[in-house]
Design a protein around this motif. Structure first.
Motif, PDB file in Angstrom:
ATOM      1  N   ARG A  55       0.848  -1.182   0.000  1.00 11.89           N
ATOM      2  CA  ARG A  55       0.000   0.000   0.000  1.00 11.89           C
ATOM      3  C   ARG A  55       0.888   1.238   0.000  1.00 11.89           C
ATOM      4  NH1 ARG A  55      -0.455   1.614   5.605  1.00 11.89           N
ATOM      5  NH2 ARG A  55       0.024  -0.090   7.037  1.00 11.89           N
ATOM      6  N   HIS A  56       0.297   2.372  -0.293  1.00 12.30           N
ATOM      7  CA  HIS A  56       1.054   3.613  -0.428  1.00 12.30           C
ATOM      8  C   HIS A  56       1.536   4.115   0.937  1.00 12.30           C
ATOM      9  CE1 HIS A  56       2.207   7.621  -1.779  1.00 12.30           C
ATOM     10  NE2 HIS A  56       1.979   7.245  -3.034  1.00 12.30           N
ATOM     11  N   PRO A  57       2.774   4.620   1.034  1.00 12.58           N
ATOM     12  CA  PRO A  57       3.264   5.168   2.311  1.00 12.58           C
ATOM     13  C   PRO A  57       2.398   6.321   2.827  1.00 12.58           C
ATOM     14  CG  PRO A  57       5.097   4.820   0.817  1.00 12.58           C
ATOM     15  CD  PRO A  57       3.847   4.582   0.016  1.00 12.58           C
ATOM     16  N   ARG A  58       1.660   6.965   1.921  1.00  8.59           N
ATOM     17  CA  ARG A  58       0.768   8.049   2.332  1.00  8.59           C
ATOM     18  C   ARG A  58      -0.259   7.568   3.345  1.00  8.59           C
ATOM     19  NH1 ARG A  58      -1.056   9.112  -2.405  1.00  8.59           N
ATOM     20  NH2 ARG A  58      -2.835   7.708  -2.196  1.00  8.59           N
ATOM     21  N   THR A  59      -0.563   6.277   3.340  1.00 12.46           N
ATOM     22  CA  THR A  59      -1.560   5.737   4.278  1.00 12.46           C
ATOM     23  C   THR A  59      -1.065   5.772   5.722  1.00 12.46           C
ATOM     24  OG1 THR A  59      -0.784   3.474   3.841  1.00 12.46           O
ATOM     25  CG2 THR A  59      -2.649   4.271   2.539  1.00 12.46           C
ATOM     26  N   LEU A  60       0.206   6.060   5.941  1.00 18.39           N
ATOM     27  CA  LEU A  60       0.708   6.272   7.301  1.00 18.39           C
ATOM     28  C   LEU A  60       0.272   7.638   7.823  1.00 18.39           C
ATOM     29  CD1 LEU A  60       4.376   4.950   6.932  1.00 18.39           C
ATOM     30  CD2 LEU A  60       2.451   3.766   7.993  1.00 18.39           C
ATOM     31  N   VAL A  61      -0.174   8.494   6.918  1.00 23.35           N
ATOM     32  CA  VAL A  61      -0.589   9.851   7.271  1.00 23.35           C
ATOM     33  C   VAL A  61      -2.104   9.997   7.222  1.00 23.35           C
ATOM     34  CG1 VAL A  61      -0.394  12.305   6.687  1.00 23.35           C
ATOM     35  CG2 VAL A  61       1.577  10.785   6.373  1.00 23.35           C
ATOM     36  N   THR A  62      -2.700   9.521   6.143  1.00 20.81           N
ATOM     37  CA  THR A  62      -4.132   9.705   5.942  1.00 20.81           C
ATOM     38  C   THR A  62      -4.701   8.585   5.085  1.00 20.81           C
ATOM     39  OG1 THR A  62      -5.806  11.226   5.053  1.00 20.81           O
ATOM     40  CG2 THR A  62      -3.685  11.171   3.933  1.00 20.81           C
ATOM     41  N   ALA A  63      -6.000   8.363   5.229  1.00 19.08           N
ATOM     42  CA  ALA A  63      -6.687   7.374   4.400  1.00 19.08           C
ATOM     43  C   ALA A  63      -7.299   8.026   3.163  1.00 19.08           C
ATOM     44  CB  ALA A  63      -7.782   6.678   5.210  1.00 19.08           C
ATOM     45  N   ARG A  64      -6.998   9.299   2.964  1.00 21.97           N
ATOM     46  CA  ARG A  64      -7.543  10.026   1.821  1.00 21.97           C
ATOM     47  C   ARG A  64      -6.551  10.042   0.664  1.00 21.97           C
ATOM     48  NH1 ARG A  64      -8.925  14.796   6.052  1.00 21.97           N
ATOM     49  NH2 ARG A  64     -10.378  13.606   7.341  1.00 21.97           N
ATOM     50  N   GLU A  65      -7.021  10.531  -0.485  1.00 24.37           N
ATOM     51  CA  GLU A  65      -6.188  10.547  -1.677  1.00 24.37           C
ATOM     52  C   GLU A  65      -5.028  11.526  -1.566  1.00 24.37           C
ATOM     53  OE1 GLU A  65      -5.920   8.807  -4.215  1.00 24.37           O
ATOM     54  OE2 GLU A  65      -7.771   7.709  -4.553  1.00 24.37           O
ATOM     55  N   LYS A  66      -5.211  12.599  -0.777  1.00 27.05           N
ATOM     56  CA  LYS A  66      -4.192  13.640  -0.676  1.00 27.05           C
ATOM     57  C   LYS A  66      -3.938  13.994   0.786  1.00 27.05           C
ATOM     58  CE  LYS A  66      -5.481  15.818  -5.080  1.00 27.05           C
ATOM     59  NZ  LYS A  66      -5.977  17.066  -5.716  1.00 27.05           N
ATOM     60  N   ILE A  67      -2.696  14.319   1.061  1.00 27.02           N
ATOM     61  CA  ILE A  67      -2.337  14.844   2.382  1.00 27.02           C
ATOM     62  C   ILE A  67      -2.749  16.308   2.431  1.00 27.02           C
ATOM     63  CG2 ILE A  67      -0.427  15.444   3.918  1.00 27.02           C
ATOM     64  CD1 ILE A  67       1.070  13.008   2.822  1.00 27.02           C
ATOM     65  N   SER A  68      -3.387  16.727   3.507  1.00 24.93           N
ATOM     66  CA  SER A  68      -3.765  18.129   3.676  1.00 24.93           C
ATOM     67  C   SER A  68      -2.586  18.890   4.287  1.00 24.93           C
ATOM     68  CB  SER A  68      -4.998  18.257   4.580  1.00 24.93           C
ATOM     69  OG  SER A  68      -5.253  19.620   4.872  1.00 24.93           O
ATOM     70  N   TRP A  69      -1.793  19.532   3.439  1.00 19.90           N
ATOM     71  CA  TRP A  69      -0.651  20.301   3.934  1.00 19.90           C
ATOM     72  C   TRP A  69      -1.127  21.525   4.708  1.00 19.90           C
ATOM     73  CZ3 TRP A  69       3.485  17.630   4.208  1.00 19.90           C
ATOM     74  CH2 TRP A  69       3.729  16.627   3.268  1.00 19.90           C
ATOM     75  N   ARG A  70      -2.358  21.940   4.432  1.00 17.90           N
ATOM     76  CA  ARG A  70      -2.937  23.037   5.210  1.00 17.90           C
ATOM     77  C   ARG A  70      -3.111  22.608   6.665  1.00 17.90           C
ATOM     78  NH1 ARG A  70      -8.672  25.255   5.297  1.00 17.90           N
ATOM     79  NH2 ARG A  70      -8.446  27.413   5.956  1.00 17.90           N
ATOM     80  N   ARG A  71      -3.561  21.379   6.878  1.00 13.55           N
ATOM     81  CA  ARG A  71      -3.733  20.859   8.237  1.00 13.55           C
ATOM     82  C   ARG A  71      -2.377  20.676   8.910  1.00 13.55           C
ATOM     83  NH1 ARG A  71      -7.070  21.717  12.186  1.00 13.55           N
ATOM     84  NH2 ARG A  71      -7.675  19.896  13.408  1.00 13.55           N
ATOM     85  N   VAL A  72      -1.357  20.285   8.152  1.00 12.56           N
ATOM     86  CA  VAL A  72       0.004  20.213   8.692  1.00 12.56           C
ATOM     87  C   VAL A  72       0.432  21.596   9.161  1.00 12.56           C
ATOM     88  CG1 VAL A  72       2.431  19.745   8.145  1.00 12.56           C
ATOM     89  CG2 VAL A  72       0.640  18.238   7.249  1.00 12.56           C
ATOM     90  N   GLY A  73       0.123  22.613   8.350  1.00  8.57           N
ATOM     91  CA  GLY A  73       0.428  23.992   8.729  1.00  8.57           C
ATOM     92  C   GLY A  73      -0.319  24.427   9.974  1.00  8.57           C
ATOM     93  N   HIS A  74      -1.569  23.974  10.113  1.00  8.09           N
ATOM     94  CA  HIS A  74      -2.332  24.272  11.322  1.00  8.09           C
ATOM     95  C   HIS A  74      -1.604  23.732  12.553  1.00  8.09           C
ATOM     96  CE1 HIS A  74      -6.442  24.568   9.042  1.00  8.09           C
ATOM     97  NE2 HIS A  74      -5.636  25.588   8.796  1.00  8.09           N
ATOM     98  N   GLY A  75      -1.122  22.502  12.439  1.00  8.94           N
ATOM     99  CA  GLY A  75      -0.398  21.900  13.551  1.00  8.94           C
ATOM    100  C   GLY A  75       0.852  22.679  13.904  1.00  8.94           C
ATOM    101  N   PHE A  76       1.559  23.133  12.870  1.00  9.91           N
ATOM    102  CA  PHE A  76       2.787  23.913  13.085  1.00  9.91           C
ATOM    103  C   PHE A  76       2.492  25.184  13.872  1.00  9.91           C
ATOM    104  CE2 PHE A  76       5.780  27.229  12.026  1.00  9.91           C
ATOM    105  CZ  PHE A  76       7.019  26.592  12.100  1.00  9.91           C
ATOM    106  N   VAL A  77       1.524  25.964  13.398  1.00  7.93           N
ATOM    107  CA  VAL A  77       1.206  27.242  14.045  1.00  7.93           C
ATOM    108  C   VAL A  77       0.627  27.024  15.437  1.00  7.93           C
ATOM    109  CG1 VAL A  77      -0.226  29.321  13.905  1.00  7.93           C
ATOM    110  CG2 VAL A  77       0.855  28.403  11.832  1.00  7.93           C
ATOM    111  N   ALA A  78      -0.284  26.045  15.554  1.00  8.98           N
ATOM    112  CA  ALA A  78      -0.965  25.804  16.831  1.00  8.98           C
ATOM    113  C   ALA A  78       0.010  25.399  17.931  1.00  8.98           C
ATOM    114  CB  ALA A  78      -2.034  24.724  16.661  1.00  8.98           C
TER     115      ALA A  78
END
Length: 332
Positions: A108-131
């Motif tokens: 399976r795709h390594p992306r599945t270690l991050v999300t079960a969706r087709e794309k990683i939300s880099w915006r949400r990663v940014g939210h985590g950074f700022v928060a």
């Protein structure tokens, strides 16, 4: 037709919200022995291949002196940049091991270690950074200055700092992302094959994360309080719980990067594991003494502020389509 498309979109979004990265552990091939084999591959590449490659690269770049410095773990002898990179080189190999194990062993795709969706939300990663970046460096960082001003020293060198920043951004991003893919991703997914109970899934990576950091200088200086709060509770338990609630490791990836990049660029503790026990990063401020009690107690304030920013100020993104069913093979 438009109404049908709208309804279909709502169905897709509803389905995607229900599918978490933990469930992705059961996609592809996922018997328990495959996770054990995956760990063997990850550690073989991260330790053995790294141990063979890094000394040879050091020799090619710096000759016998560089090789001798690597063998005696004297990273400072390699210079600021060379030592900083060499000290963290193993993370690149651990990342390679993860990127080999997931597609090869689990198919399976390594992306599945991050999300079960087709794309990683880099915006949400940014939210985590700022928060995380805002409260941790205002409360744990600036707050420490008001209590212990005598331990702070300003040592800004524009030329050195400007050259170091892009290298630090890349190297630290590799380090923190690798740790998240392993602890919050692979370990949680593997544990879910044993038992899907969320308390169990939260405790397993927290315990392993704390044990993996026991040799850090901060653990020795701060004792049980540092080990419990700064490693087991935060980030081990809190960041895992956030990932389980979100259903992705996106927030945790941003949080971990914010935590470590600040320690390499803004404020470093002399001899800490973040800056490197033998390599001092050219941070804007250096703290001569690690204040274990203040650091630990400040985390009890940082965490609720972080959660308020992450979930009240920022809102989760609209989700992309869930990964195609073709990824969901039978258990083998």
């Amino acid at each position: 037709m438009k109404m049908q498309n709208t309804e279909r979109k709502k169905e897709i979004i509803a389905e995607a919200k229900k599918v978490t990265y933990v469930e992705a552990a059961r996609w592809g091939k996922h018997r328990g022995w495959r996770y054990v084999l995956g760990l063997v591959v990850i550690f073989f590449v991260g330790l053995v291949v790294n141990g063979i490659t890094v000394p040879r690269v050091a020799f090619l770049l710096g000759g016998q002196e560089a090789l001798a410095a690597i063998n005696r773990l004297d990273y400072a002898a390699l210079g600021l940049v060379g030592g900083f990179v060499a000290f963290r080189a193993s993370f690149l190999f651990f990342l390679a091991g993860i990127l080999i194990a997931v597609p090869l062993i689990h198919q399976r795709h390594p992306r599945t270690l991050v999300t079960a969706r087709e794309k990683i939300s880099w915006r949400r990663v940014g939210h985590g950074f700022v928060a995380w970046f805002v409260p941790v460096w205002l409360i744990a960082g600036l707050g420490q200055y008001f209590f212990y001003p005598d331990t702070f020293s300003f040592n800004f060198d524009l030329t050195t700092f400007a050259l170091f920043v892009p290298i630090a951004l890349i190297v630290v991003a590799i380090q923190t992302t690798t740790e998240e893919l392993f602890f919050r991703g692979y370990i949680v997914q593997g544990a879910s094959i044993v038992w899907s109970n969320r308390v169990f899934l939260a405790l397993v990576p927290a315990v392993i994360f704390a044990l993996a950091h026991l040799l850090n200088p901060e653990a020795s200086a701060g004792g049980w309080l540092t080990v419990f709060i700064n490693y087991f509770l935060v980030p081990g338990l809190v960041w895992t719980v956030v990932s389980l609630i979100d259903g992705t490791t996106e927030l945790a990836i941003g949080v971990h990067f914010a935590n470590n990049i600040g320690g390499n660029l803004l404020m470093g503790v002399a001899g800490s594991a973040v800056t490197g026990s033998a390599v001092t990063a050219p941070t804007l401020f250096t703290v001569s003494k690690f204040h274990a009690t203040y650091t630990a107690l400040s985390m009890l304030v940082v965490v609720p502020v972080f959660l308020a920013i992450a979930y009240k100020v920022f809102k989760p993104d609209g989700v992309s389509e869930p990964i195609s069913q073709s990824y969901r093979h039978e258990r083998r």
